[in-house]
Design an enzyme around this catalytic site. Structure first.
Site, mmCIF file in Angstrom:
data_model
loop_
_atom_site.group_PDB
_atom_site.id
_atom_site.type_symbol
_atom_site.label_atom_id
_atom_site.label_comp_id
_atom_site.label_asym_id
_atom_site.label_seq_id
_atom_site.Cartn_x
_atom_site.Cartn_y
_atom_site.Cartn_z
ATOM 1 N N ASP A 287 -3.631 17.490 31.301
ATOM 2 C CA ASP A 287 -4.399 18.724 31.161
ATOM 3 C C ASP A 287 -3.487 19.753 30.484
ATOM 4 O OD1 ASP A 287 -6.319 20.680 31.230
ATOM 5 O OD2 ASP A 287 -6.865 20.344 33.316
HETATM 6 C C1 NOJ Z 1 -7.990 23.052 31.083
HETATM 7 C C2 NOJ Z 1 -9.114 22.432 31.865
HETATM 8 O O1 NOJ Z 1 -8.689 22.141 33.174
HETATM 9 C C3 NOJ Z 1 -9.662 21.163 31.245
HETATM 10 O O2 NOJ Z 1 -10.833 20.805 31.932
HETATM 11 C C4 NOJ Z 1 -9.916 21.348 29.780
HETATM 12 O O3 NOJ Z 1 -10.414 20.139 29.228
HETATM 13 C C5 NOJ Z 1 -8.627 21.787 29.081
HETATM 14 N N1 NOJ Z 1 -8.180 23.042 29.650
HETATM 15 C C6 NOJ Z 1 -8.815 21.936 27.571
HETATM 16 O O4 NOJ Z 1 -9.616 23.019 27.294
#
Ligand code: NOJ
Length: 724
Positions: A287
């Site tokens: 993430d």
């Molecule tokens: C953080 C989020 O937790 C995740 O769900 C997302 O895909 C990413 N950012 C990218 O935007």
């Protein structure tokens, strides 16, 4: 002779023709050959660059903190692309194809969650439709819009089982049940990935957030999670296994610390379970900034150590921590990270790129927006999904609204387009959506419809004009709810009640003496114990997307018979959280162990949802002599005893009442099916029980077992006991 010629021709076609090009550029060779060939040509620096995902320029996600880069290196692995213009995307791709030594295409990722431009119902609402085929269709439409706008890879579906509605991200998944998350997640994977990733109508899916992110303590985002091994296996890993089996080609490692080892450095979940036990050969991306956050979590002392921990655990690609690009080369040089670990990660990245056909077709056709967005079938799906996902929570008979000439439409969500879109609205805009007020005006052409806001979403405002309007009316439709950014990432709340001002508006309108139908638009279960006694009816619309208005108005008029059922429990009050149906049993029953100050029951349980007709369940019967050794069938006849045709979802639960390996929940959902039953007619619903799939459980080591003994199968208000 003819036969010989033909065989010879076929044989010729099968023999790879030497084009003088390197093997990895030959689409006729098997994927693994191409991967190995390309890998053998890459320098360490080129390998390392494949393992990074950057974003360029614009970043429209406030939670994606950190730097964006001004210029992309041509050798980069992936970009998060926040645009929807294929021209700009192609320009970036051209650089990767033409300026990098080996011409390896970039893979463009983006959060296409519940619609790219055409915005649909949020995922939590989708689960309440109990119609995975419809969700598959929606994801297919969404994939088409995204891929044709330059996106190869969506960070969706989120299949984090969520039992704490204070956690804002409950909106993004399919509720509290592991099986429901698995079924809808798998449907999304099939929808996104279509018949093949090379198609211009498909995108690679990414299961997230692996794993246990939904167990966030006290509903606070990003925090520690305490998850026992049996719970990890039976609750949190369960949907991931279903979706890996459905063919998902990527996963995102989670932010949360899983009982002492963070999700983005967890060798057990990422390598021992995912790769070794499940045989997953696709790609794991971290993430956003999750590798760096291993430092904040107290697991690593600096970014170098964090990069070492993440890559050796099984995180193949670093999303925006800038740890891999900075340190991996040296870590391999010093022997701290074996080259074989880097090679394996690169293989996984390249595999997905080959599967998407990016080496052959790196560029997106530059079609006009009208050819990509809002196609009629997509709009139709948006309407149907909105209609099937709304849940009628209460109805004292006021609905459907008949024979009225004056309708007062009141409330902060009544003439509001933006908040219908929900979080992760991607490229959706308020102007694309139809407001509830417009839908009601169209639905009731012979009634006079008047509108007053009453108060804003925060509950502020002067109610007097709205109360006056209520007095004038025959019925009040009061549209309450949340702003779109009150749920989603980083939106934890200590109370799940609506703002007090919204509740006071209902009280004031009720005092006008007219029936009040409350509609709710929100991204999480709400605390409704003060609203419930005052409302004559309550319709949960979730955040229904651009075509929610027609669905809402159709349900109010009776043109649409509501069929949604809750995929998540509505607590009576915030203090009951966590509260969910498949809890483990207590040592004391009845009046022991319950709250002394409030009820211990939820206000609306999992599976609750009313219809304009009534369904009667017969006794479930087992076909033949069931045994643990082979699949068997259980059937139930359901009769529509009312006057309206209706869709009914039959939920089948099992229970293994005594288990010596590890105790099991009171009941576990194992199958569901939704069918139309005409007024007065009956339908037979069949649960094909495969004991090896449906009756067993996993122990703490992930070993599946099925015990001989007593089992119960529950359906509607009936159950059947089996000795197996
Ligand atoms: C953080 C989020 O937790 C995740 O769900 C997302 O895909 C990413 N950012 C990218 O935007």
């Amino acid at each position: 002779m003819k036969k010989f010629l033909l065989t010879g021709l076929i044989a010729l076609c099968l023999v790879p023709v030497s084009t003088g090009k390197p093997a990895y550029k030959n689409p006729r060779l098997p994927e693994e050959k191409r991967v190995e060939d390309l890998l053998s040509r890459m320098t360490l620096a080129e390998k390392v660059m494949q393992l990074n995902q950057y974003t360029l320029g614009r970043n429209d996600n406030v939670n994606n903190i950190g730097e964006v880069v001004g210029k992309l290196p041509a050798e980069l692995g992936s970009v998060i692309y926040f645009g929807s213009d294929p021209v700009l995307r192609n320009a970036m791709q051209k650089r990767a194809m033409e300026e990098s030594r080996l011409g390896i295409p970039l893979i463009f990722g983006y959060d296409d969650i519940h619609g790219f431009k055409t915005v649909y119902q949020i995922s939590l609402g989708q689960a309440c439709s109990w119609n995975p085929a419809l969700v598959e269709k929606m994801c297919a439409h969404s994939a088409r819009e995204a891929r044709r706008s330059g996106i190869d890879w969506t960070f969706s579906p989120m299949i984090d089982v969520a039992r704490d509605p204070r956690w804002g991200r409950v909106a993004e998944g399919y509720g509290e049940d592991p099986y429901v998350n698995g079924v809808f997640g798998a449907a999304s994977v099939r929808g996104y990935q279509g018949a093949g990733l090379r198609s211009l109508d498909a995108v690679a899916a990414c299961l997230k957030h692996y794993v246990g992110y939904g167990a966030s303590e006290a509903g606070r985002d990003y925090v520690y999670t305490e998850i026992s091994r049996p719970t990890l296996w039976n609750v949190y890993l369960y949907p991931y296994k279903m979706c890996v089996d459905a063919g998902a080609v990527s996963l995102m490692s989670s932010f949360n610390d899983i009982s002492g080892v963070p999700g983005s450095a967890n060798h057990y979940t990422l390598s021992e379970v995912l790769r070794d036990a499940w045989g997953f050969d696709g790609l794991v991306v971290s993430d956003w900034d999750a590798v760096r956050q291993l430092i904040n979590q107290g697991y690593c002392k600096d970014l170098e150590e964090a990069s070492e921990a993440a890559i050796t655990a099984g995180v193949d690609m670093d999303m925006m921590s800038h740890g891999y690009d900075t340190y991996l080369g040296d870590l391999v040089g010093s022997g701290k990270v074996p080259l074989s670990v880097v090679d394996e990660a690169v293989r996984r990245v390249l595999r997905v790129k080959f599967r998407l056909g990016l080496f052959e077709n790196p560029y997106t056709p530059e079609e006009a927006p009208e050819k990509r967005f809002f196609l009629p079938e997509a709009l139709e799906t948006a309407s149907q999904l909105a209609a099937e996902s709304m849940v009628l929570l209460k109805n004292d008979g006021v609905l459907p609204v008949k024979d009225v000439s004056r309708i007062a439409v009141v409330g902060p969500l009544a003439n509001n387009r933006l908040d219908l879109l929900g979080n992760w609205k991607a490229h959706g805009e308020a102007a694309d959506a139809d407001a509830f007020l417009s839908g009601i005006e169209r639905e009731f052409p012979s009634a006079e419809v008047r509108y007053e806001e009453g108060c804003n979403v925060r509950g502020e405002g002067d109610f007097s004009a709205a109360v006056e309007l209520a007095r004038w009316s025959d019925v009040v439709v009061l549209c309450l709810g949340e702003m779109l950014n009150w749920s989603g990432e980083n939106t934890s709340r200590s109370s799940i009640a609506l703002p007090a001002g919204q509740e006071r508006l209902l009280e004031a309108l009720k005092a006008a003496g007219k029936p009040v139908v409350v509609t709710l638009t929100n991204g999480r279960p709400l605390e409704l114990n003060r609203i419930e006694p005052l409302a004559n009816a309550i319709l949960e619309t979730w955040q229904p997307g651009i075509n929610g208005a027609g669905a809402l108005a159709g349900i109010l008029s009776g043109r649409i018979n509501p069929s949604g059922k809750l995929a998540i429990t509505f607590p009576w009050s915030t203090g009951q959280i966590p509260i969910y149906y498949n809890r483990h049993k207590s040592g004391r029953r009845g009046t022991q162990g319950i709250y002394k100050d409030i009820t211990s029951d939820p206000l609306y349980p999992f599976g609750h949802g009313l219809s304009y007709t009534t369904f009667e369940y017969g006794e479930p019967v087992c076909v033949g002599a069931p045994s643990l050794g082979a699949p068997f069938k259980v059937e139930v006849k359901v009769t529509n005893t009312g006057a309206a045709d209706g869709l009914e979802t039959v939920l089948w639960y099992i229970s293994d009442p005594y288990c010596r390996v590890v105790t099991r929940p009171e009941k576990e959902l194992k199958y569901f099916e939704k069918k139309l039953i005409k007024a007065g007619a009956s339908e037979t619903f069949v649960f094909e029980v495969d004991p090896a799939r449906d009756l067993g459980y996993l122990d703490g080591a992930g070993r599946y077992f099925v015990e001989a003994g007593e089992y119960h199968i529950f359906v509607g208000d009936k159950d059947i006991k089996l000795q197996l």
